[in-house]
Design an enzyme around this catalytic site. Structure first.
Site, PDB file in Angstrom:
ATOM      1  N   ASP A  49      -4.499  -9.161   6.715  1.00 48.98           N
ATOM      2  CA  ASP A  49      -3.288  -9.925   7.029  1.00 48.98           C
ATOM      3  C   ASP A  49      -2.087  -9.034   7.332  1.00 48.98           C
ATOM      4  O   ASP A  49      -0.948  -9.450   7.185  1.00 48.98           O
ATOM      5  CB  ASP A  49      -2.954 -10.855   5.867  1.00 48.98           C
ATOM      6  CG  ASP A  49      -2.950 -10.129   4.517  1.00 48.98           C
ATOM      7  OD1 ASP A  49      -2.742  -8.903   4.508  1.00 48.98           O
ATOM      8  OD2 ASP A  49      -3.156 -10.789   3.481  1.00 48.98           O
TER       9      ASP A  49
ATOM     10  N   GLU B  10     -12.259 -11.155   6.355  1.00 46.01           N
ATOM     11  CA  GLU B  10     -11.415 -11.624   5.254  1.00 46.01           C
ATOM     12  C   GLU B  10     -10.537 -12.793   5.719  1.00 46.01           C
ATOM     13  O   GLU B  10      -9.339 -12.859   5.453  1.00 46.01           O
ATOM     14  CB  GLU B  10     -10.543 -10.496   4.686  1.00 46.01           C
ATOM     15  CG  GLU B  10      -9.961 -10.796   3.307  1.00 46.01           C
ATOM     16  CD  GLU B  10      -9.052  -9.699   2.795  1.00 46.01           C
ATOM     17  OE1 GLU B  10      -9.475  -8.988   1.865  1.00 46.01           O
ATOM     18  OE2 GLU B  10      -7.930  -9.548   3.326  1.00 46.01           O
TER      19      GLU B  10
ATOM     20  N   GLU C 206       2.615 -11.451   5.149  1.00 47.77           N
ATOM     21  CA  GLU C 206       1.169 -11.595   5.296  1.00 47.77           C
ATOM     22  C   GLU C 206       0.690 -13.039   5.443  1.00 47.77           C
ATOM     23  O   GLU C 206      -0.255 -13.317   6.190  1.00 47.77           O
ATOM     24  CB  GLU C 206       0.451 -10.923   4.117  1.00 47.77           C
ATOM     25  CG  GLU C 206       0.531  -9.405   4.113  1.00 47.77           C
ATOM     26  CD  GLU C 206       1.769  -8.866   3.416  1.00 47.77           C
ATOM     27  OE1 GLU C 206       1.877  -7.634   3.256  1.00 47.77           O
ATOM     28  OE2 GLU C 206       2.661  -9.680   3.034  1.00 47.77           O
TER      29      GLU C 206
ATOM     30  N   HIS D  43       3.671  -3.187  -4.829  1.00 44.10           N
ATOM     31  CA  HIS D  43       4.198  -2.884  -3.501  1.00 44.10           C
ATOM     32  C   HIS D  43       4.689  -4.106  -2.730  1.00 44.10           C
ATOM     33  O   HIS D  43       5.238  -3.974  -1.641  1.00 44.10           O
ATOM     34  CB  HIS D  43       3.118  -2.207  -2.654  1.00 44.10           C
ATOM     35  CG  HIS D  43       2.026  -3.145  -2.221  1.00 44.10           C
ATOM     36  ND1 HIS D  43       1.036  -3.560  -3.079  1.00 44.10           N
ATOM     37  CD2 HIS D  43       1.790  -3.760  -1.040  1.00 44.10           C
ATOM     38  CE1 HIS D  43       0.212  -4.377  -2.439  1.00 44.10           C
ATOM     39  NE2 HIS D  43       0.654  -4.527  -1.208  1.00 44.10           N
TER      40      HIS D  43
ATOM     41  N   ARG E 299       6.606  -6.993  -0.909  1.00 40.58           N
ATOM     42  CA  ARG E 299       7.993  -7.145  -0.468  1.00 40.58           C
ATOM     43  C   ARG E 299       8.722  -8.249  -1.222  1.00 40.58           C
ATOM     44  O   ARG E 299       9.913  -8.146  -1.497  1.00 40.58           O
ATOM     45  CB  ARG E 299       8.039  -7.440   1.038  1.00 40.58           C
ATOM     46  CG  ARG E 299       7.662  -6.268   1.919  1.00 40.58           C
ATOM     47  CD  ARG E 299       7.589  -6.684   3.379  1.00 40.58           C
ATOM     48  NE  ARG E 299       7.185  -5.571   4.232  1.00 40.58           N
ATOM     49  CZ  ARG E 299       8.024  -4.759   4.874  1.00 40.58           C
ATOM     50  NH1 ARG E 299       9.323  -4.961   4.749  1.00 40.58           N
ATOM     51  NH2 ARG E 299       7.584  -3.770   5.622  1.00 40.58           N
TER      52      ARG E 299
ATOM     53  N   HIS F   4       4.038   3.484  -5.213  1.00 40.20           N
ATOM     54  CA  HIS F   4       3.992   3.297  -3.762  1.00 40.20           C
ATOM     55  C   HIS F   4       5.064   4.151  -3.086  1.00 40.20           C
ATOM     56  O   HIS F   4       6.135   4.392  -3.646  1.00 40.20           O
ATOM     57  CB  HIS F   4       4.209   1.821  -3.432  1.00 40.20           C
ATOM     58  CG  HIS F   4       3.773   1.422  -2.061  1.00 40.20           C
ATOM     59  ND1 HIS F   4       4.558   1.593  -0.944  1.00 40.20           N
ATOM     60  CD2 HIS F   4       2.617   0.860  -1.620  1.00 40.20           C
ATOM     61  CE1 HIS F   4       3.923   1.135   0.121  1.00 40.20           C
ATOM     62  NE2 HIS F   4       2.736   0.684  -0.264  1.00 40.20           N
TER      63      HIS F   4
END
Length: 351
Positions: free
Chosen positions: A79, A101, A115, A196, A198, A228
Site C-alpha cells: 500500500d 497483499e 496507505e 513509524h 504518520r 526509524h
C-alpha cells in the site's frame, strides 16, 4: 516480493525488477540479503520531499520503464505510494496489474495515512487480487470486485520470513546480531519496539514514548528500539528516551537482524503491519500502537492487542503480557503457510 522474484527465476519466467528506492537504506540491505539485483533502480528518494513530489517522480520514472519493457503484467505489493502510482501508470498504458497483499482495509482514510487510500485506489485498477486471508477477500467482494479476480494465496511475508530465519539460524554472519548480543542482558525480558506511522506523529508518538519510559522502570525488562530514520520520529524518540536505563535506542536493523531480534523477544510493541504478520510465526504477542488495524486476523487469533497511543493502555497491557504470556501452543500464523509465492506465480502463468 523477494519470494515471488525467486519463484519467477526458478520457473524461467521472463521478468524484470524495478525498484523506486522510496526507502533507500531499508531497501539496499534487503536486496543484498535476498540476492536480488534490480534491472531498474529509479533512486527517487530525496530528503524532506512531499508525497506529491514523490508521486510525480514515480509517475515520470516508472512510465519510462513501462514504455521500454512493454510488460503484459505488472506485479506490485502492499500500500505504498510507489505501489499506488505504479498501478495508475500501468492502467494508463492498459497493462494488467497483479496486487500482492490485496484487500486489507481499515475504511478510515486517515489511518493509516496515506496507505488506506493507496490500497483502495489500487483495488479499482487491479486485474489479479492476491489476498492473504478470507477476510481480505470479503472486503473486496463487498466493494464490488468480481470473485473471479480474487485469489486466496496467503501473504508472501510469511514465505520471506521462513526463508530468512532459516538462513539466519543456519549460516549467516551478521555484525548487527553480534552487536545486539553484546547489549542484551540475558537476565532481562526483551521488549522490541518499532514505530513509524504518520498518523502517530506528534502527540501520539510522544505519549507512546512516555508509556515506554514507564515500562522501562521495571528492572527485569529491557527495551530495544530500532529508531526509524524519519527525522520526525528520530528527533522525538531521542529527545524523550535517550540516556534512559533499560532502553537501547539503536539504528534501524537489517532484515536478518530484525528477524533474529523478533525471535528473541518476549513482547513486541509496534505500529508496523508487517510485524503484525510476522510475529505469529514466532508465537510472539504484539501491542499495536494504532487506533485501527487492517489486520484483524491477528487480533482475532490472540496475537495482536490494540492499545493505540494511550500510554495507560500500553503500560497495563505490556505488564500483563510479560507477567502471563499467552498460550500459543495450538496456534498458527493466520496470514499464510509459506507457499504464497508459489501459488501467485502458478496463477499468473496459468491464466
Amino acid at each position: 516480493m523477494a519470494p515471488i522474484l525467486h519463484e519467477l527465476k526458478d520457473k524461467n519466467i521472463l521478468h524484470c525488477i524495478c525498484v523506486t528506492a522510496q526507502h533507500r537504506e531499508m531497501l539496499d540491505q534487503v536486496l543484498e540479503f535476498f540476492k536480488i539485483i534490480p534491472d531498474y533502480d529509479l533512486n527517487i528518494m530525496s530528503k524532506g520531499q512531499s508525497l506529491n513530489l514523490l508521486s510525480s517522480k514515480i509517475f515520470e520514472e516508472i512510465d519510462l520503464v513501462l514504455e521500454k519493457e512493454k510488460p503484459e503484467l505488472i506485479l506490485l505489493q502492499g500500500d505504498t505510494t510507489t505501489a499506488a502510482i505504479a498501478s495508475m501508470a500501468a492502467f494508463h498504458r492498459k497493462i494488467k496489474v497483479g496486487h500482492v497483499e490485496a484487500g486489507l482495509r481499515t475504511y478510515d482514510a486517515s489511518a493509516p495515512f496515506p496507505e488506506e487510500i493507496n490500497r483502495q485506489i489500487i483495488a479499482r485498477i487491479t486485474d489479479y487480487h492476491f489476498v492473504p486471508t478470507p477476510a481480505a477477500a470479503k472486503n473486496l467482494i463487498s466493494e464490488g470486485i468480481p470473485e473471479n479476480k480474487i485469489f486466496l494465496t496467503g501473504n508472501t511475508v510469511v514465505d520471506a520470513l521462513l526463508w530468512g530465519i532459516k538462513k539466519v539460524n543456519e549460516s549467516i554472519s551478521c555484525k548487527e546480531i553480534n552487536e545486539l548480543e553484546k547489549i542484551i542482558d540475558p537476565s532481562k525480558k526483551i521488549v522490541l519496539v518499532t514505530g513509524h506511522r504518520r498518523e502517530n506523529f506528534g502527540t501520539g508518538l510522544k505519549e507512546i514514548c512516555q508509556g515506554l519510559l514507564e515500562i522501562s522502570q521495571k528492572e527485569s525488562i529491557q527495551l530495544i528500539f530500532p529508531v526509524h530514520l524519519n527525522p520526525i520520529v528520530k528527533d522525538t524518540v531521542h529527545e524523550l528516551l535517550s540516556g534512559q536505563e533499560n532502553i537501547h535506542l539503536i539504528n534501524p536493523l537489517p532484515y536478518p537482524a530484525m528477524l533474529w531480534l523478533m525471535q528473541q523477544s518476549h513482547l513486541i510493541i509496534s505500529d508496523s503491519g508487517g510485524i503484525q504478520e510476522e510475529a505469529p510465526t514466532f508465537l510472539k504477542p504484539v501491542l499495536v500502537t494504532r487506533k485501527t488495524t487492517e489486520r484483524m486476523e491477528g487480533v482475532d487469533a490472540g496475537f495482536s492487542f490494540m492499545v493505540g497511543t494511550n500510554k495507560n493502555k500500553l503500560i497495563s497491557k505490556a505488564f500483563e503480557l510479560l507477567k502471563m504470556p499467552p498460550d500459543y501452543s495450538n496456534k498458527k500464523n493466520p496470514y499464510g503457510d509459506g507457499k504464497a509465492a508459489e501459488k501467485i506465480v502458478r496463477l499468473i502463468t496459468s491464466s
